[in-house]
Design an enzyme around this catalytic site. Structure first.
Site, PDB file in Angstrom:
ATOM      1  N   ARG A   1      -7.946   3.822  -4.573  1.00  0.00           N
ATOM      2  CA  ARG A   1      -8.908   4.336  -3.593  1.00  0.00           C
ATOM      3  C   ARG A   1      -8.983   5.845  -3.721  1.00  0.00           C
ATOM      4  O   ARG A   1      -9.930   6.373  -4.266  1.00  0.00           O
ATOM      5  CB  ARG A   1      -8.513   3.900  -2.178  1.00  0.00           C
ATOM      6  CG  ARG A   1      -9.570   4.173  -1.122  1.00  0.00           C
ATOM      7  CD  ARG A   1      -9.095   3.760   0.253  1.00  0.00           C
ATOM      8  NE  ARG A   1      -7.925   4.510   0.670  1.00  0.00           N
ATOM      9  CZ  ARG A   1      -7.976   5.631   1.374  1.00  0.00           C
ATOM     10  NH1 ARG A   1      -9.133   6.128   1.765  1.00  0.00           N
ATOM     11  NH2 ARG A   1      -6.869   6.291   1.713  1.00  0.00           N
TER      12      ARG A   1
ATOM     13  N   THR B   1       2.566   0.636  -5.105  1.00  0.00           N
ATOM     14  CA  THR B   1       3.035  -0.426  -6.004  1.00  0.00           C
ATOM     15  C   THR B   1       2.394  -0.316  -7.388  1.00  0.00           C
ATOM     16  O   THR B   1       3.075  -0.416  -8.418  1.00  0.00           O
ATOM     17  CB  THR B   1       2.637  -1.810  -5.431  1.00  0.00           C
ATOM     18  OG1 THR B   1       2.734  -1.778  -4.016  1.00  0.00           O
ATOM     19  CG2 THR B   1       3.490  -2.915  -6.016  1.00  0.00           C
ATOM     20  N   THR B   2       1.083  -0.130  -7.381  1.00  0.00           N
ATOM     21  CA  THR B   2       0.315  -0.102  -8.627  1.00  0.00           C
ATOM     22  C   THR B   2       0.809   1.033  -9.530  1.00  0.00           C
ATOM     23  O   THR B   2       0.984   0.851 -10.741  1.00  0.00           O
ATOM     24  CB  THR B   2      -1.180   0.110  -8.285  1.00  0.00           C
ATOM     25  OG1 THR B   2      -1.531  -0.794  -7.230  1.00  0.00           O
ATOM     26  CG2 THR B   2      -2.065  -0.143  -9.484  1.00  0.00           C
ATOM     27  N   TRP B   3       1.056   2.156  -8.937  1.00  0.00           N
ATOM     28  CA  TRP B   3       1.555   3.331  -9.659  1.00  0.00           C
ATOM     29  C   TRP B   3       2.950   3.055 -10.223  1.00  0.00           C
ATOM     30  O   TRP B   3       3.226   3.310 -11.397  1.00  0.00           O
ATOM     31  CB  TRP B   3       1.592   4.493  -8.668  1.00  0.00           C
ATOM     32  CG  TRP B   3       1.731   5.853  -9.260  1.00  0.00           C
ATOM     33  CD1 TRP B   3       1.599   6.207 -10.579  1.00  0.00           C
ATOM     34  CD2 TRP B   3       2.010   7.054  -8.536  1.00  0.00           C
ATOM     35  NE1 TRP B   3       1.774   7.561 -10.712  1.00  0.00           N
ATOM     36  CE2 TRP B   3       2.030   8.099  -9.466  1.00  0.00           C
ATOM     37  CE3 TRP B   3       2.245   7.345  -7.185  1.00  0.00           C
ATOM     38  CZ2 TRP B   3       2.277   9.423  -9.104  1.00  0.00           C
ATOM     39  CZ3 TRP B   3       2.484   8.655  -6.812  1.00  0.00           C
ATOM     40  CH2 TRP B   3       2.497   9.686  -7.763  1.00  0.00           C
TER      41      TRP B   3
ATOM     42  N   SER C   1      -4.243   3.266   4.145  1.00  0.00           N
ATOM     43  CA  SER C   1      -4.498   2.567   2.886  1.00  0.00           C
ATOM     44  C   SER C   1      -4.642   1.064   3.132  1.00  0.00           C
ATOM     45  O   SER C   1      -5.503   0.403   2.551  1.00  0.00           O
ATOM     46  CB  SER C   1      -3.351   2.848   1.907  1.00  0.00           C
ATOM     47  OG  SER C   1      -3.633   2.303   0.649  1.00  0.00           O
TER      48      SER C   1
ATOM     49  N   GLY D   1      -5.556   7.890  -3.736  1.00  0.00           N
ATOM     50  CA  GLY D   1      -4.299   8.341  -4.325  1.00  0.00           C
ATOM     51  C   GLY D   1      -3.908   9.736  -3.882  1.00  0.00           C
ATOM     52  O   GLY D   1      -3.476  10.556  -4.686  1.00  0.00           O
TER      53      GLY D   1
ATOM     54  N   LYS E   1       0.807  -1.225   0.000  1.00  0.00           N
ATOM     55  CA  LYS E   1       0.000   0.000   0.000  1.00  0.00           C
ATOM     56  C   LYS E   1       0.842   1.278   0.000  1.00  0.00           C
ATOM     57  O   LYS E   1       0.449   2.310   0.537  1.00  0.00           O
ATOM     58  CB  LYS E   1      -0.990   0.031   1.191  1.00  0.00           C
ATOM     59  CG  LYS E   1      -1.835  -1.207   1.379  1.00  0.00           C
ATOM     60  CD  LYS E   1      -2.243  -1.890   0.123  1.00  0.00           C
ATOM     61  CE  LYS E   1      -3.273  -1.173  -0.696  1.00  0.00           C
ATOM     62  NZ  LYS E   1      -3.493  -1.932  -1.990  1.00  0.00           N
ATOM     63  N   SER E   2       1.983   1.191  -0.657  1.00  0.00           N
ATOM     64  CA  SER E   2       2.849   2.361  -0.770  1.00  0.00           C
ATOM     65  C   SER E   2       2.896   2.918  -2.182  1.00  0.00           C
ATOM     66  O   SER E   2       3.725   3.784  -2.469  1.00  0.00           O
ATOM     67  CB  SER E   2       4.276   1.994  -0.337  1.00  0.00           C
ATOM     68  OG  SER E   2       4.288   1.547   0.984  1.00  0.00           O
TER      69      SER E   2
ATOM     70  N   HIS F   1       7.230  -7.382  -2.343  1.00  0.00           N
ATOM     71  CA  HIS F   1       7.210  -6.609  -1.095  1.00  0.00           C
ATOM     72  C   HIS F   1       8.284  -7.136  -0.142  1.00  0.00           C
ATOM     73  O   HIS F   1       8.305  -6.765   1.028  1.00  0.00           O
ATOM     74  CB  HIS F   1       5.856  -6.746  -0.388  1.00  0.00           C
ATOM     75  CG  HIS F   1       4.683  -6.192  -1.140  1.00  0.00           C
ATOM     76  ND1 HIS F   1       4.690  -4.948  -1.715  1.00  0.00           N
ATOM     77  CD2 HIS F   1       3.446  -6.704  -1.378  1.00  0.00           C
ATOM     78  CE1 HIS F   1       3.503  -4.722  -2.283  1.00  0.00           C
ATOM     79  NE2 HIS F   1       2.744  -5.777  -2.098  1.00  0.00           N
TER      80      HIS F   1
HETATM   81  P1  A3P Z   1      -4.832   5.090  -0.982  1.00  0.00           P
HETATM   82  O1  A3P Z   1      -5.487   3.918  -0.332  1.00  0.00           O
HETATM   83  O2  A3P Z   1      -4.203   6.025  -0.009  1.00  0.00           O
HETATM   84  O3  A3P Z   1      -5.699   5.793  -1.954  1.00  0.00           O
HETATM   85  P2  A3P Z   1      -0.422  -0.342  -3.666  1.00  0.00           P
HETATM   86  O4  A3P Z   1      -0.474  -0.092  -5.120  1.00  0.00           O
HETATM   87  O5  A3P Z   1       0.961  -0.458  -3.115  1.00  0.00           O
HETATM   88  O6  A3P Z   1      -1.338  -1.414  -3.245  1.00  0.00           O
HETATM   89  O7  A3P Z   1      -0.928   1.012  -2.986  1.00  0.00           O
HETATM   90  C1  A3P Z   1      -2.230   1.437  -3.170  1.00  0.00           C
HETATM   91  C2  A3P Z   1      -2.292   2.923  -2.906  1.00  0.00           C
HETATM   92  O8  A3P Z   1      -1.797   3.623  -4.051  1.00  0.00           O
HETATM   93  C3  A3P Z   1      -3.712   3.391  -2.719  1.00  0.00           C
HETATM   94  O9  A3P Z   1      -3.601   4.514  -1.859  1.00  0.00           O
HETATM   95  C4  A3P Z   1      -4.090   3.783  -4.138  1.00  0.00           C
HETATM   96  O10 A3P Z   1      -5.193   4.646  -4.212  1.00  0.00           O
HETATM   97  C5  A3P Z   1      -2.814   4.455  -4.586  1.00  0.00           C
HETATM   98  N1  A3P Z   1      -2.670   4.498  -6.055  1.00  0.00           N
HETATM   99  C6  A3P Z   1      -3.041   3.575  -6.950  1.00  0.00           C
HETATM  100  N2  A3P Z   1      -2.768   3.994  -8.192  1.00  0.00           N
HETATM  101  C7  A3P Z   1      -2.203   5.218  -8.075  1.00  0.00           C
HETATM  102  C8  A3P Z   1      -1.717   6.164  -9.034  1.00  0.00           C
HETATM  103  N3  A3P Z   1      -1.770   5.934 -10.334  1.00  0.00           N
HETATM  104  N4  A3P Z   1      -1.207   7.310  -8.556  1.00  0.00           N
HETATM  105  C9  A3P Z   1      -1.174   7.555  -7.234  1.00  0.00           C
HETATM  106  N5  A3P Z   1      -1.627   6.721  -6.287  1.00  0.00           N
HETATM  107  C10 A3P Z   1      -2.131   5.553  -6.699  1.00  0.00           C
END
Ligand code: A3P
Length: 330
Positions: free
Chosen positions: A296, A71-73, A165, A298, A68-69, A133
């Protein structure tokens, strides 16, 4: 070979069953392994990776985060940067991120290795984007070795935002197991998180291991912060491209490619895409995770909406203590 794999898998299960256990978030058991806490299926993956992953390639890019830091981004950005092309086809090169969930742009290694079968990564096209992770100290020896040719990118996030998150994410997970509780409260979550009792926790040790290594081997380990990428996305996309060894050419710069990649991978864009709004995953680890749960809000500082001052202070005290004198700050 299958029999051998199955035996090795059962042996790992057996080892895991003997490790210290605590009831974690929503009662998903957490196991302590070399100083970090893991959900059981992921831990099986971690141990398998340590034993079975032995051939990092010079072009490999390890995309590492504490859960939840961002990763997806990071996965989306690394995919777009490494696959960019000057063509204008819709959905080709970097634009193919529009039709792929970022989590499918790069395997989550622990989930990939969670079952009996050892996956064959040799077939993956180069550069391989490998998500994990795992704490630095638990990465396979071949990756931590001074002479390891592979590059590691670590994306770090402020602990309170990471915590908030995590709460939301874990509360959206589906499970068939009757032992799993409905939801975890913020209060309980703060308590557990501060004790390091969260998946891959403690977060502070996780961040510091990568921070220290990035100081020692800056050519092989790039340490980025979620908040910095948010504040200066273009500069950080260039930094990523340079680190990967594929800097933007003057032509690419003048065509506005950097801004285009930032735009393609931003939260608003990705969270609105059909491929990211529908579907589920998590089968291999026995849970149901909506693809949309990776998006969620971001936002930087969303903890303010969810943590009482005393909860925030509890986390901050540990953060201050742990990071003092390390050069890392949030
Ligand atoms: P929040 O729950 O604070 O919104 P991971 O990808 O490591 O699981 O982390 C998920 C977090 O990254 C979530 O944070 C999510 O909304 C946020 N996130 C996902 N895609 C993103 C993007 N393109 N840019 C910025 N934040 C993003």
């Amino acid at each position: 070979e299958r029999d051998g794999e199955l035996r090795a898998y059962q042996q790992r299960q057996e080892e895991i069953s003997k490790l210290p256990v605590e009831m974690g978030w929503r009662n998903f058991p957490l196991r302590l392994y070399h100083g970090f806490w893991f959900h059981e299926p992921h831990l099986n993956g971690v141990i398998s990776i340590r034993r079975n992953f032995c051939r990092p390639a010079p072009s490999d890019l390890f995309l590492v985060t504490f859960p939840k830091s961002g990763t997806t981004w990071l996965k989306a950005l690394a995919f777009a940067i490494t696959n960019r092309s000057s063509g204008h086809h819709i959905n080709s090169g970097h634009r193919s991120i529009l039709s792929r969930h970022p989590q499918d742009c790069s395997p989550y290694l622990e989930a990939f290795y969670a079952g009996p079968q050892v996956p064959d990564l040799d077939a993956m096209p180069s550069p391989r984007l490998l998500g994990t992770h795992m704490p630095y100290s638990l990465l396979p020896e071949s990756l931590r070795d001074e002479g390891s040719p592979s590059r590691i990118i670590y994306l770090c996030r402020e602990p309170k935002d990471t915590l908030v998150s995590t709460v939301h994410f874990i509360n959206t997970m589906g499970s068939e197991q009757s032992s799993i509780a409905g939801a975890i409260s913020m209060d309980q979550a703060v308590e557990l998180f501060c004790k390091g009792l969260s998946p891959y926790g403690p977060v502070w040790e996780h961040q510091l291991e990568y921070w220290r290594e990035s100081q020692r081997r800056p050519d092989k380990l790039l340490f980025l912060k979620y908040e910095d990428v948010m504040a200066e996305p273009e500069a950080n996309v260039r930094k990523l491209a340079n680190f990967i060894g594929r800097p933007f050419s003057p032509e690419e710069e003048s065509s506005g490619l950097v801004a285009e990649i930032v735009e393609l991978c931003c939260f608003e864009k990705l969270s609105g895409l059909e491929v990211n709004r529908t579907g589920v995953r998590g089968k291999e680890i026995g849970v149901t995770i909506n693809n949309s749960s990776f998006f969620r809000k971001g936002k930087v500082g969303d903890w303010r909406e969810h943590l009482l001052p005393e909860m925030a202070e509890k986390v901050d005290v540990i953060t201050r203590d742990m990071l003092q004198g390390t050069g890392l700050s949030h």
